[in-house]
Design an enzyme around this catalytic site. Structure first.
Site, PDB file in Angstrom:
ATOM      1  N   CYS A  93       2.248  56.885   4.983  1.00 14.09           N
ATOM      2  CA  CYS A  93       1.742  57.067   3.628  1.00 14.09           C
ATOM      3  C   CYS A  93       2.891  56.982   2.627  1.00 14.09           C
ATOM      4  O   CYS A  93       4.054  56.837   2.999  1.00 14.09           O
ATOM      5  CB  CYS A  93       1.023  58.406   3.482  1.00 14.09           C
ATOM      6  N   CYS A  95       6.042  59.089   2.887  1.00 17.88           N
ATOM      7  CA  CYS A  95       7.036  58.676   3.885  1.00 17.88           C
ATOM      8  C   CYS A  95       8.127  57.828   3.244  1.00 17.88           C
ATOM      9  O   CYS A  95       9.284  57.864   3.658  1.00 17.88           O
ATOM     10  CB  CYS A  95       6.376  57.880   5.004  1.00 17.88           C
ATOM     11  N   ASP A 131      17.534  28.946 -25.629  1.00 19.33           N
ATOM     12  CA  ASP A 131      18.687  28.086 -25.872  1.00 19.33           C
ATOM     13  C   ASP A 131      18.152  26.671 -26.114  1.00 19.33           C
ATOM     14  O   ASP A 131      17.143  26.275 -25.526  1.00 19.33           O
ATOM     15  CB  ASP A 131      19.594  28.128 -24.633  1.00 19.33           C
ATOM     16  N   ASP A 177      20.656  27.713 -19.676  1.00 20.53           N
ATOM     17  CA  ASP A 177      21.061  27.018 -18.453  1.00 20.53           C
ATOM     18  C   ASP A 177      22.560  26.831 -18.319  1.00 20.53           C
ATOM     19  O   ASP A 177      23.034  26.296 -17.317  1.00 20.53           O
ATOM     20  CB  ASP A 177      20.385  25.642 -18.390  1.00 20.53           C
ATOM     21  N   ASP A 180      25.740  30.590 -21.702  1.00 19.81           N
ATOM     22  CA  ASP A 180      24.529  31.396 -21.876  1.00 19.81           C
ATOM     23  C   ASP A 180      24.574  32.667 -21.030  1.00 19.81           C
ATOM     24  O   ASP A 180      23.754  33.570 -21.220  1.00 19.81           O
ATOM     25  CB  ASP A 180      23.276  30.598 -21.470  1.00 19.81           C
TER      26      ASP A 180
END
Length: 819
Positions: free
Chosen positions: A86, A89, A502, A701, A705
């Protein structure tokens, strides 16, 4: 105008017109890393920094302690845990593991009973800690991911069949007994013949408890030895109490009032049978959640065709080494990551990126393991093998994300840790109330109330509510090429208010092309392009490459220049055939005293068309304007409309000039943009948006950045970009399309909504069920919940949660709504 400051320059290169100082960006990543990791792991910033290398947002486990000679390197261990029954745990196991010296983090996924542990502690110590907490564990190595899944499926199938057998045995006794009572049979003790008959039933019930319910009692005993309480404790107490009370009625009926001499053997058998049935159905439904991992693992080739001189032979994929030459024929999967040496073919990369169109590959191009060679034969050199391939890293990232807990899930775990003890107290109090204030037979009513409270309160559904949804949601996103790194990102992405995009390489292609050559004092366009291309030949800046490629396309050969000088933020200059050449932006021309005349107006017109104009001067005299444009991605407009429909405010961030930024923003339908931003200032712009109280996402990318991606609440990296950007982001979009961004936000919203539905159902079930089980309705309506009904409701509540989570498998990411 100078080259777009937003464009991506390779680290360590020089000679572009306007280069970013990459070391500044990389150096600024670490503080963001420490701060965000401190928040995620509840550490101080100093503690978080201690386990990270500068320059990455989240150091991999293999890197965490690099550079510290006095500490052991960290590693990841996957433990498969048995006996966890459960949600409570989960907290006990995680707490036990975190107490082991050297463990930095431990996250358990209750849905598949696995724990991911990061730190320098050995596997033996980790297993010992789990066993000391009252559970069993074994390690699972990442290298055998496919075998591990097969092994787990087989084990689950065997356990499923075992539970069905247990269910048959228990219900085989429980159903007839229950029907006997419902049809008017006497379930009380009045004479010796009834005592002997019910004694036989009690012994058969004991056999059922041993055969079908043994695992509950063993789990409860282990929890008791470790001073814990869990679902097994509640079931064992409930069914055990009902059986013991019934045996007292059978063996010593004179101890009890006449009205209290009722047996509850059918309740014990039915509860065990129904809970076993619920567990069996849960396991069967739970197996569907690992479909995404299975599909990814299924992409891996089993063999590779090795080239050895004039000979070719097939070898197991595990034997391929970096640098070996391999051949892939039409219709075969690419076995490992590599670089094409010979051949020409189209590669289907949809299984990894979600991009349906095949990609043409030839000499010099990279190929990725798991993608499908469609047409020609390729000869390529292995560059990454084994765990280092992109596919292996994707599989590992998806597995990590599926094991991760969003903040809402950690809240559920915290509640569950206290839930079982509270329930036991409520059961005792309700029994005492019935004994002291209930009608006759008060003892029987007390037993029924306590048993029903214990059974109905089992927090199985609570423990499954979050991990089931996370596993399915993360897997669904991975199928579309959206890789979610952690649970916090999954949750935060659903509440993003502002998305910063960007420009270069994100909204646009990131591959500029020469669009205009405007002659001012020059007369030969060919000569102008030859001289400018010669000037830019040593640069790897995207705009410089665009000019050189344009010259190559026209068959123009470049010449060698002397005295090359790159002027940051302005442009470049050099000597060619005794003439001083300058090429760059307006500021450079002003610095060199070049008379521009009406050329500035022409440059402004070009800029208004989203083109980047640059001035070319020879010996201080303006010769021409060359304009370079970065084409907008074909699907940027439609993807941006999807994001706007999701209620997200979009802001475009660029280092380009105001006019160019305005033109690009207008073309794609973005109303807000921030132009002329230096790379080192991007993170500051993100911070200023956050100060207004907005949850800010950042998509980029490039290396420049990375600080902004780390600073944002959720960073999205375009997967076609640099490794540093991907490492700094929370979510990676494997294809270059912004539709992946809309997909990520959509699946995040759907997953969080699903988690909330599950948690609401689990909490309401327990909160509403416990008072009814305790008998709160009896004084008003004469209603008292049967332990059998409580057992059935508890068992099927878990199945409801699992089924609801699996609805995410039919979520249509491409449309952003349910299909």
């Amino acid at each position: 105008m100078a080259h777009d400051k937003d464009d991506k320059a390779a680290p360590g290169k020089s000679g572009a017109c306007c280069h970013s100082v990459e070391s500044k960006e990389e150096a600024s990543i670490a503080p963001q890393t420490c701060h965000k990791q401190a928040k995620a792991q509840h550490l101080t910033t100093e503690e978080a920094c201690a386990v990270n290398q500068p320059g990455t947002k989240r150091a991999s486990s293999a890197q965490s302690d690099a550079g510290h000679a006095d500490t052991q390197p960290t590693s990841d261990h996957i433990l498969l845990v048995e006996g966890a029954s459960c949600a409570s745990c989960v907290s006990k196991i995680e707490t036990a593991l975190k107490a082991v010296p050297g463990v930095e983090q431990a996250q358990m996924n209750f849905a598949d009973r696995s724990v991911q542990v990061t730190g320098s502690a050995s596997a033996d110590l980790l297993i010992a800690a789990v066993e000391k907490a009252g559970y069993q564990a074994k390690t699972a190595e990442d290298t055998a991911a496919a075998d591990l899944l097969d092994e787990k499926e087989k084990a689950d199938w065997q356990y499923y069949k075992t539970l069905l057998r247990h269910t048959t045995v228990a219900l085989g006794l429980g159903i007839p007994l229950m029907l006997y009572g419902l049809l008017g049979g006497d379930m009380s003790i009045h004479n010796d013949s009834q005592r002997f008959a019910w004694l036989a039933v009690g012994l058969v019930t004991l056999a059922v408890m041993i055969i079908s319910g043994k695992h509950f009692f063993i789990g409860a005993w282990k929890s008791l030895l470790n001073h814990n309480a869990n679902m097994d404790t509640l079931i064992a107490l409930g069914t055990g109490t009902a059986w013991l009370y019934s045996m007292v009625v059978v063996l010593f009926p004179e101890w009890l009032p006449q009205l209290a001499r009722h047996v509850y053997f059918e309740a014990t058998a039915m509860i065990i049978g129904l809970i076993d049935l619920g567990l069996a159905l849960e396991i069967k439904a739970r197996g569907k959640t690992s479909q995404a991992i299975k599909r990814l693992i299924g992409l891996q080739a089993k063999t590779a065709r090795l080239i050895e001189g004039d000979n070719e032979r097939d070898i197991p994929i595990e034997q391929v080494q970096k640098g070996q030459i391999l051949r892939v024929r039409p219709g075969e999967k690419i076995p490992v990551d590599g670089e094409v040496l010979e051949g020409h073919s189209s590669i289907d990369e949809s299984m990894l990126t979600g991009e349906p169109m095949p990609v043409v590959k030839s000499a010099g191009d990279a190929v990725v393991a798991g993608t499908l060679n469609k047409s020609g034969s390729l000869l390529f050199k292995a560059t990454r093998v084994g765990k280092d391939t992109a596919l292996a890293q994707i599989i590992q990232m998806v597995k990590r994300a599926q094991n991760a807990k969003p903040p809402i899930g950690r809240m559920a775990d915290a509640i569950a840790a206290y839930f079982v003890p509270v329930v036991m107290i409520i059961a005792i109090v309700s029994a005492l109330v019935w004994l002291n204030f209930g009608p006759d037979p008060s003892v029987a009513y007390a037993v029924i109330a306590a048993t029903t409270v214990l059974i109905i309160a089992c927090p199985c559904a609570l423990g499954l509510a979050t991990p089931m949804s996370v596993m399915v949601g993360v897997g669904k996103a991975a199928e579309a090429g959206v890789l979610i790194r952690n649970g916090e990102a999954l949750q935060l992405a659903s509440s993003i208010d502002v998305m910063v995009l960007d420009k270069t390489g994100t909204v646009t292609e990131g591959k500029p092309k020469v669009t205009d050559i405007v002659l001012i004092n020059a007369t030969d366009e060919h000569q102008v392009l030859q001289q400018v291309a010669s000037l830019e030949a040593g640069s790897e800046h995207p705009l410089a490459l665009a000019i050189v490629e344009s010259a190559n396309d026209r068959g123009i050969k470049v010449s060698k220049v002397q005295g090359f000088n790159a002027i940051t933020g302005q442009g470049v200059e050099a000597e060619l055939s005794g003439q001083r050449l300058s090429f760059g932006n307006l500021k450079l021309m002003q610095e060199k005293g070049v008379e521009l005349g009406n050329a500035k107006e022409k440059a402004q017109q070009l800029a208004e068309q989203a083109k980047t104009p640059m001035y070319f001067a020879k010996d201080g005299k303006l010769m021409a304007i060359i304009a370079v444009a970065d084409p907008i991605k074909t699907d940027s407009l439609s993807a941006i409309k999807r994001l706007q429909k999701l209620g997200i405010r979009l802001v475009m961030l660029t280092g380009d000039n105001q006019a160019t930024a305005k033109a690009i923003a207008a073309q794609v339908g973005i109303e807000e943009f921030i132009a002329e931003v230096l790379p080192e200032d991007k993170a500051a712009k993100i911070a200023s948006l956050q100060q207004s109280g907005a949850v800010v996402g950042m998509t980029g990318d490039g290396i420049n950045d990375a600080p902004a991606l780390a600073k944002a609440d959720v960073g999205f990296a375009i997967g076609t970009g640099t490794d540093v950007a991907i490492e700094s982001a929370d979510i990676t979009l494997m294809r270059g399309s912004l539709h992946g961004l809309a997909d990520a936000v959509a699946v995040s919203k759907a997953t969080l909504s699903n988690i909330k539905q599950n948690l609401f159902g689990a909490f309401i079930y327990n909160v509403a069920g416990i008072p009814v089980a305790a008998g709160i309705l009896y004084p008003f309506f004469g209603l008292l919940l049967s332990p059998v009904i409580a057992g059935a409701a508890m068992a099927f509540s878990s199945l409801t949660v699992v089924s609801n989570a699996n609805r995410l498998r039919w979520f249509n990411l491409g449309q952003g709504d349910r299909s």
